[in-house]
Design a protein around this motif. Structure first.
Motif, PDB file in Angstrom:
ATOM      1  N   LEU A 187      38.703  34.278  39.074  1.00 40.69           N
ATOM      2  CA  LEU A 187      38.866  32.778  39.201  1.00 40.69           C
ATOM      3  C   LEU A 187      37.797  32.006  39.806  1.00 40.69           C
ATOM      4  O   LEU A 187      37.497  32.466  41.183  1.00 40.69           O
ATOM      5  CB  LEU A 187      40.247  32.461  39.762  1.00 40.69           C
ATOM      6  N   MET A 226      50.187  35.944  37.820  1.00 38.01           N
ATOM      7  CA  MET A 226      49.073  35.919  38.663  1.00 38.01           C
ATOM      8  C   MET A 226      47.672  35.458  37.961  1.00 38.01           C
ATOM      9  O   MET A 226      47.596  35.554  36.850  1.00 38.01           O
ATOM     10  CB  MET A 226      48.848  37.583  38.784  1.00 38.01           C
ATOM     11  N   PHE A 227      46.850  34.784  38.844  1.00 38.80           N
ATOM     12  CA  PHE A 227      45.812  34.286  38.262  1.00 38.80           C
ATOM     13  C   PHE A 227      44.658  35.177  37.798  1.00 38.80           C
ATOM     14  O   PHE A 227      44.902  36.545  38.337  1.00 38.80           O
ATOM     15  CB  PHE A 227      44.957  33.382  39.348  1.00 38.80           C
ATOM     16  N   ASN A 228      43.644  34.905  36.979  1.00 37.45           N
ATOM     17  CA  ASN A 228      42.560  36.167  36.777  1.00 37.45           C
ATOM     18  C   ASN A 228      41.756  36.278  38.098  1.00 37.45           C
ATOM     19  O   ASN A 228      41.778  35.391  39.004  1.00 37.45           O
ATOM     20  CB  ASN A 228      41.582  35.268  35.888  1.00 37.45           C
ATOM     21  N   TRP A 269      35.911  28.313  41.027  1.00 38.44           N
ATOM     22  CA  TRP A 269      36.148  26.757  41.274  1.00 38.44           C
ATOM     23  C   TRP A 269      34.913  26.145  40.971  1.00 38.44           C
ATOM     24  O   TRP A 269      33.622  26.528  41.517  1.00 38.44           O
ATOM     25  CB  TRP A 269      36.835  26.722  42.819  1.00 38.44           C
ATOM     26  N   LEU A 286      49.841  26.103  39.260  1.00 34.28           N
ATOM     27  CA  LEU A 286      50.597  27.027  39.902  1.00 34.28           C
ATOM     28  C   LEU A 286      52.015  27.600  39.296  1.00 34.28           C
ATOM     29  O   LEU A 286      52.172  28.815  39.376  1.00 34.28           O
ATOM     30  CB  LEU A 286      50.969  26.549  41.379  1.00 34.28           C
ATOM     31  N   LYS A 287      52.520  26.876  38.425  1.00 36.53           N
ATOM     32  CA  LYS A 287      53.729  27.317  37.785  1.00 36.53           C
ATOM     33  C   LYS A 287      53.167  28.375  36.704  1.00 36.53           C
ATOM     34  O   LYS A 287      53.949  29.336  36.583  1.00 36.53           O
ATOM     35  CB  LYS A 287      54.399  26.271  37.299  1.00 36.53           C
TER      36      LYS A 287
END
Lengths: 274, 159
Positions: A6, A1-3, A8, A36-37
């Motif tokens: 996040l 899972m991303f923060n 951009w 993404l991995k």
């Protein structure tokens, strides 16, 4: 899972992008396949390189300049259409699949250098250089970029620079048991001849301990000599790739297979393969 | 956050999370012709075109596609007005269960735009990122080959 926070960024200049990635947790985004991995929660910002105008392949003064945002797919197409960069084009055409090659970028693959990458072995064999920017611009041989630890520092890869060379004879091998698997190792061999004599040689393997190995002693055996089976047998004594065992393959297995492939490719180039 | 996307030549303002994949954004907003297969970039069920190149939408963060032209399989033809590729996929039995068909059709579409007369090997290479568990690929490759043949004979546009 991303923060969950996040953010951009889409900078329009390299200095601005470099300034952004100096902050902790902010990294560059090219094609995004590797990001993404991993989906690391420590990533709080992504700096997209799409507005930096790095999607180019140019030829200038016997050198090819390939921008960091160029995808593997674009290199493969350029190589076929212009009948050039054949070693690199062929190596990248064997990586992953068409839609993935349309996404993986040169810059991301250099900076991350995953062990299974098809990119690095040919680049080392071709004596490529990499231009980076970490506040100032530097051009470094790709071998030095990896061995000096520069690869681990915060910087932006701007481009790779590859000498134009129509006269090389090369072989590559992406070793997998199944075509769609990540390769266990990649081998790249290059010879340049002056008449019938070997003028330059490069024997490289990636996926080994310390990421890659170039067999300089083996290369030197051929210098200013005719390529022969006898010399290949001598050179093979210096081709000793060292691997780490993993859950699928022992180091001894990988070492044995790599040596056999090296010898086969060298004999193939010498035209003495049985 | 609300972001504008160009999907099938239409500007769509969609609510997205910054870490959402393009696959999830498309499917959550009704573009269910984009299929979710492996989510690993292996199967090709989620293929869309971004600026005319095939990509696995599961391997694309949606934010990075915001300024690009996105095309799903409905962008090249619909049920009532199918693209020739879609017609021939159906008539040759290349679709079977249909789950891989959107990705297959888009890969073939992209190939035929760049190479109007591909060999069987070139077709297979262009479909190297698409998995089908029904037909064994023979009919799919045949459908692409027949489409190319008909387009060339009748000078039909590849759009």
């Amino acid at each position: 899972m991303f923060n969950e926070n996040l953010k951009w960024y889409f900078p329009a200049s390299i200095p601005k992008a470099v300034q952004l990635i100096e902050q902790p947790g902010i990294i560059l985004h090219g094609g995004g396949t590797r990001i993404l991995k991993t989906q690391s929660r420590s990533i709080i910002g992504l700096v997209d390189i799409c507005n930096l105008k790095l999607d180019y392949i140019k030829q200038k003064n016997n050198l090819y300049h390939v921008g960091a945002a160029v995808t593997f797919g674009k290199v493969v197409k350029f190589s076929k259409e212009n009948n050039c960069l054949s070693m690199l084009g062929t190596a990248l055409s064997e990586a992953a699949s068409t839609p993935v090659r349309n996404r993986i970028t040169i810059g991301g693959s250099i900076k991350d250098f995953p062990l299974w990458s098809n990119l690095i072995a040919p680049l080392i064999a071709l004596d490529a250089k990499v231009e980076i920017n970490n506040g100032s611009s530097k051009i470094i041989p790709i071998e030095e970029y990896i061995t000096s630890g520069m690869i681990k520092t915060k910087h932006l890869v701007k481009e790779i620079i590859i000498p134009e060379d129509e006269k090389i004879i090369w072989r590559i091998k992406r070793f997998t048991l199944l075509k769609f698997e990540y390769p266990i190792f990649n081998i790249a061999i290059k010879f340049k001849f002056n008449g019938s004599l070997v003028h330059d040689a490069a024997f490289v393997i990636t996926g080994v301990k310390n990421r890659f190995k170039r067999f300089n002693k083996a290369e030197n055996i051929f210098m200013e000599k005719n390529l022969s089976e006898k010399l290949i047998k001598q050179a093979m004594k210096f081709i000793e790739p060292k691997f780490v065992s993993d859950y699928k393959y022992s180091s001894a297995y990988k070492e044995k297979v790599a040596k056999i492939i090296f010898e086969d490719l060298l004999l193939d180039i010498a035209g003495v393969k049985q | 956050m609300k972001i504008k996307f160009n999907i099938n030549s239409k500007i769509e303002e969609l609510e997205i999370r910054p870490d959402a994949t393009l696959l999830n954004v498309l499917r959550d907003n009704g573009f269910t012709e984009v299929k979710c297969g492996c989510s690993e970039g292996e199967c090709g069920a989620c293929i869309v075109l971004i600026d005319d190149k095939t990509v696995n939408s599961c391997q694309v963060l949606a934010m990075s596609a915001a300024s690009k032209k996105i095309k799903t399989v409905k962008g090249i033809g619909t049920l009532h007005n199918p693209h020739l590729l879609q017609k021939i996929f159906a008539s040759t039995g290349a679709d079977q269960c249909g789950f891989c068909s959107p990705g297959m059709v888009l890969s073939a579409y992209s190939l035929l735009k760049e190479n109007p007369n591909p060999t069987e090997k070139e077709i297979a290479e262009a479909l190297d990122g698409n998995l089908c568990r029904c037909t064994g690929y023979v009919k799919i490759i045949e459908a692409v080959r027949r489409t190319a043949q008909i387009m060339n004979e009748n000078l039909i546009s590849r759009e």
